[in-house]
Design an enzyme around this catalytic site. Sequence first.
Site, PDB file in Angstrom:
ATOM      1  N   TYR A  78     -17.921  94.766  33.909  1.00  0.00           N
ATOM      2  CA  TYR A  78     -16.842  95.489  33.230  1.00  0.00           C
ATOM      3  C   TYR A  78     -15.476  95.155  33.836  1.00  0.00           C
ATOM      4  CZ  TYR A  78     -14.303  99.348  31.060  1.00  0.00           C
ATOM      5  OH  TYR A  78     -13.404 100.101  30.339  1.00  0.00           O
ATOM      6  N   SER A 108      -8.250  98.119  30.726  1.00  0.00           N
ATOM      7  CA  SER A 108      -8.652  99.277  31.520  1.00  0.00           C
ATOM      8  C   SER A 108      -8.011  99.165  32.896  1.00  0.00           C
ATOM      9  CB  SER A 108     -10.181  99.314  31.672  1.00  0.00           C
ATOM     10  OG  SER A 108     -10.572 100.267  32.645  1.00  0.00           O
TER      11      SER A 108
END
Length: 261
Positions: A155, A142
Amino acid sequence: MPQAGPLVFITGASSGIGQALAARYADAGWRLALVARRVTEVQAWADARGLGAENCRVYGADVADIDSIAAAGRACIDAQGLPDAVIANAGVSIGMDTAEREDLDVMAQTFAINNVGLAATFHPFVAAMRRRGSGRLVGIASVAAIRGLPGHGAYCASKAGVVAYCESLRGELHGSGVKVVTLCPGYVDTPLTRGNRYGMPFLLQADAFADRAFRAIEAGTSYRVIPWQMGVVAKLMRLLPNALFDRLAQGRGRKKRRSEQ
């Protein structure tokens, strides 16, 4: 083993990016090995698209359980043959506050799925692909890997770990014919992102992301940010002095914690 077309193994195939990737590969004539906890939903999706057992098989597994996902990989090899591409897509994104004890459990679960689960997804295939001299191992990271954002510690750290892990694996497999591809999605319209409490520039539909990802994987690209505009934004963020970045980040909405979902 059936050899009607190349085979792709995709985790997290029940929705979002995983399902969009499955559709893109099916449209390109690939056979599918799809992994999810929600087997019934994935099988219903395959049936609705007219994908019979010769073109698509669904394997139930929990990516957070090493033995479970490794067993799914071995079952795929036994039933369909060695995949030509393995896409470790399954992942979770939950906000956290380090001051809250229960959020440490969230962090542990995030790492178990996003990092250990990714390596366990690749595990059953690495040696066999090396012997064959070909294959693609694809890690979905990501742009959140580029800089740590307040409230997103689990995350961001996990996706930075995906980038570093895939880079290490790429070095280990250099010269073997097996390509390791790291994809860093920007904002993609999926169930994972629809609850975000902040702006999402350059938002892509899942099928648009899947098409660009398919082409990058086929090319054996080692690292790609999709869309490219987010790659530019990420590089600029990396260049910002810490003091300026910290001030800018303070006004950004935070990911919902588990207790808020």
